[in-house]
Design a protein around this motif. Structure first.
Motif, PDB file in Angstrom:
ATOM      1  N   CYS A  21      37.300  30.810  57.561  1.00  0.00           N
ATOM      2  CA  CYS A  21      35.486  31.605  57.769  1.00  0.00           C
ATOM      3  C   CYS A  21      34.359  31.272  56.914  1.00  0.00           C
ATOM      4  O   CYS A  21      35.305  30.610  55.565  1.00  0.00           O
ATOM      5  N   VAL A  22      33.616  30.125  57.296  1.00  0.00           N
ATOM      6  CA  VAL A  22      32.292  30.006  56.667  1.00  0.00           C
ATOM      7  C   VAL A  22      31.173  31.588  56.866  1.00  0.00           C
ATOM      8  O   VAL A  22      31.090  30.935  57.842  1.00  0.00           O
ATOM      9  N   VAL A  23      30.453  31.428  55.670  1.00  0.00           N
ATOM     10  CA  VAL A  23      29.829  32.164  56.098  1.00  0.00           C
ATOM     11  C   VAL A  23      28.825  31.262  55.439  1.00  0.00           C
ATOM     12  O   VAL A  23      28.431  31.672  53.854  1.00  0.00           O
ATOM     13  N   SER A  24      27.343  31.321  55.741  1.00  0.00           N
ATOM     14  CA  SER A  24      26.465  31.332  55.465  1.00  0.00           C
ATOM     15  C   SER A  24      24.582  31.981  55.069  1.00  0.00           C
ATOM     16  O   SER A  24      24.849  32.561  55.857  1.00  0.00           O
ATOM     17  N   GLY A  25      24.246  31.365  54.550  1.00  0.00           N
ATOM     18  CA  GLY A  25      23.111  32.217  54.066  1.00  0.00           C
ATOM     19  C   GLY A  25      23.046  33.986  53.529  1.00  0.00           C
ATOM     20  O   GLY A  25      22.429  34.110  53.150  1.00  0.00           O
ATOM     21  N   ILE A  26      24.349  33.757  52.714  1.00  0.00           N
ATOM     22  CA  ILE A  26      24.181  34.803  51.474  1.00  0.00           C
ATOM     23  C   ILE A  26      24.846  34.218  50.432  1.00  0.00           C
ATOM     24  O   ILE A  26      25.083  33.374  49.972  1.00  0.00           O
ATOM     25  N   ILE A  27      24.593  35.336  49.733  1.00  0.00           N
ATOM     26  CA  ILE A  27      25.470  34.356  47.791  1.00  0.00           C
ATOM     27  C   ILE A  27      26.595  35.098  48.247  1.00  0.00           C
ATOM     28  O   ILE A  27      26.896  36.112  47.666  1.00  0.00           O
ATOM     29  N   PHE A  28      27.757  33.620  48.459  1.00  0.00           N
ATOM     30  CA  PHE A  28      29.092  34.657  48.892  1.00  0.00           C
ATOM     31  C   PHE A  28      29.341  34.533  47.506  1.00  0.00           C
ATOM     32  O   PHE A  28      30.397  36.053  48.071  1.00  0.00           O
ATOM     33  N   GLY A  29      29.181  34.445  47.389  1.00  0.00           N
ATOM     34  CA  GLY A  29      29.946  34.478  45.642  1.00  0.00           C
ATOM     35  C   GLY A  29      29.638  36.477  45.008  1.00  0.00           C
ATOM     36  O   GLY A  29      30.601  37.075  44.579  1.00  0.00           O
ATOM     37  N   ALA A  30      29.329  37.328  45.691  1.00  0.00           N
ATOM     38  CA  ALA A  30      28.240  38.411  44.891  1.00  0.00           C
ATOM     39  C   ALA A  30      28.636  39.391  45.953  1.00  0.00           C
ATOM     40  O   ALA A  30      28.848  40.012  46.135  1.00  0.00           O
ATOM     41  N   CYS A  31      29.586  38.406  47.083  1.00  0.00           N
ATOM     42  CA  CYS A  31      29.935  39.490  47.612  1.00  0.00           C
ATOM     43  C   CYS A  31      31.781  39.762  48.182  1.00  0.00           C
ATOM     44  O   CYS A  31      32.576  38.733  47.930  1.00  0.00           O
ATOM     45  N   ASP A  32      31.475  40.721  48.974  1.00  0.00           N
ATOM     46  CA  ASP A  32      32.917  41.787  49.069  1.00  0.00           C
ATOM     47  C   ASP A  32      33.081  40.369  50.494  1.00  0.00           C
ATOM     48  O   ASP A  32      32.655  40.711  50.823  1.00  0.00           O
ATOM     49  N   VAL A  33      34.102  40.123  50.637  1.00  0.00           N
ATOM     50  CA  VAL A  33      35.078  39.704  52.504  1.00  0.00           C
ATOM     51  C   VAL A  33      36.076  40.026  52.402  1.00  0.00           C
ATOM     52  O   VAL A  33      37.214  40.461  51.744  1.00  0.00           O
ATOM     53  N   GLY A  34      36.711  39.920  54.307  1.00  0.00           N
ATOM     54  CA  GLY A  34      38.477  40.118  54.551  1.00  0.00           C
ATOM     55  C   GLY A  34      37.381  39.777  55.397  1.00  0.00           C
ATOM     56  O   GLY A  34      37.204  39.336  56.267  1.00  0.00           O
ATOM     57  N   ILE A  50      38.767  40.584  49.845  1.00  0.00           N
ATOM     58  CA  ILE A  50      38.690  40.104  48.281  1.00  0.00           C
ATOM     59  C   ILE A  50      37.552  40.943  47.508  1.00  0.00           C
ATOM     60  O   ILE A  50      36.282  40.664  48.344  1.00  0.00           O
ATOM     61  N   THR A  51      36.918  41.779  46.598  1.00  0.00           N
ATOM     62  CA  THR A  51      36.597  42.071  46.180  1.00  0.00           C
ATOM     63  C   THR A  51      35.770  40.609  45.328  1.00  0.00           C
ATOM     64  O   THR A  51      35.876  39.793  45.282  1.00  0.00           O
ATOM     65  N   SER A  52      34.294  41.113  44.915  1.00  0.00           N
ATOM     66  CA  SER A  52      33.600  40.162  44.069  1.00  0.00           C
ATOM     67  C   SER A  52      33.761  40.097  43.197  1.00  0.00           C
ATOM     68  O   SER A  52      33.866  38.616  42.488  1.00  0.00           O
ATOM     69  N   GLU A  53      34.854  40.633  42.532  1.00  0.00           N
ATOM     70  CA  GLU A  53      35.292  40.517  41.214  1.00  0.00           C
ATOM     71  C   GLU A  53      36.880  40.499  41.505  1.00  0.00           C
ATOM     72  O   GLU A  53      37.333  40.564  40.659  1.00  0.00           O
ATOM     73  N   ASP A  54      36.705  39.476  42.858  1.00  0.00           N
ATOM     74  CA  ASP A  54      38.599  38.636  42.753  1.00  0.00           C
ATOM     75  C   ASP A  54      40.049  39.996  43.266  1.00  0.00           C
ATOM     76  O   ASP A  54      41.254  40.030  42.390  1.00  0.00           O
ATOM     77  N   VAL A  55      39.419  41.334  43.388  1.00  0.00           N
ATOM     78  CA  VAL A  55      39.976  42.158  43.279  1.00  0.00           C
ATOM     79  C   VAL A  55      40.916  42.122  45.245  1.00  0.00           C
ATOM     80  O   VAL A  55      40.144  42.143  46.028  1.00  0.00           O
ATOM     81  N   PHE A  56      42.146  41.778  45.242  1.00  0.00           N
ATOM     82  CA  PHE A  56      42.821  42.039  46.603  1.00  0.00           C
ATOM     83  C   PHE A  56      43.448  42.632  46.864  1.00  0.00           C
ATOM     84  O   PHE A  56      44.158  43.893  46.096  1.00  0.00           O
ATOM     85  N   THR A  57      42.984  43.467  48.534  1.00  0.00           N
ATOM     86  CA  THR A  57      43.888  44.206  49.119  1.00  0.00           C
ATOM     87  C   THR A  57      44.102  43.475  50.017  1.00  0.00           C
ATOM     88  O   THR A  57      44.070  43.382  50.960  1.00  0.00           O
ATOM     89  N   TYR A  58      46.381  44.235  50.642  1.00  0.00           N
ATOM     90  CA  TYR A  58      46.875  43.901  51.795  1.00  0.00           C
ATOM     91  C   TYR A  58      47.140  44.936  52.485  1.00  0.00           C
ATOM     92  O   TYR A  58      47.162  46.024  51.832  1.00  0.00           O
TER      93      TYR A  58
END
Length: 121
Positions: A21-34, A50-58
């Motif tokens: 998944c590519v997400v353009s137009g945002i400060i990607f590193g500052a966002c939680d993603v999933g 994954i949160t912006s602080e690299d906390v993983f959940t499954y």
């Protein structure tokens, strides 16, 4: 802003797929993603995040089989899916950027169109 997913397809049980998944137009590193998924007739389920602080959940259903990762320099999110099962069949959605005070699917601001994953026995 619209996340763009790729990598879905059809595979036999026990096989592997990688979603990208590519997400353009945002400060990607500052966002939680999933990744969410929705099977026919079922509610949306958070597969991994994954949160912006690299906390993983499954989710319990994919632990030990799926692996989520991110490359902030490429604004790209990945989901490596191994040992796929027929119950993994669903549309998979890339999501990005959480909103404080919200939870569940409403937590994420941006949703991709989804990519179909079909696992046959």
């Amino acid at each position: 802003v619209r996340p763009v997913e790729s990598g879905g397809g059809s595979v036999q049980a026990g096989g592997s797929l990688e979603l990208v998944c590519v997400v353009s137009g945002i400060i990607f590193g500052a966002c939680d993603v999933g990744w969410y998924r929705q099977a026919l007739g079922k509610e949306r389920e958070l597969v991994a995040s994954i949160t912006s602080e690299d906390v993983f959940t499954y989710s319990d259903s994919v632990k030990g089989r799926f692996s989520i990762s991110r490359d902030n320099s490429k604004k790209t999110l990945y989901l490596q899916m191994n040992n796929l099962k027929t119950e993994d069949t669903a549309v998979y959605y890339c999501v990005a950027c959480g909103r404080a005070g919200l939870s569940g699917p409403n937590y994420y601001t941006y949703w991709g169109h989804g990519t179909q994953v079909t696992v046959s026995s």
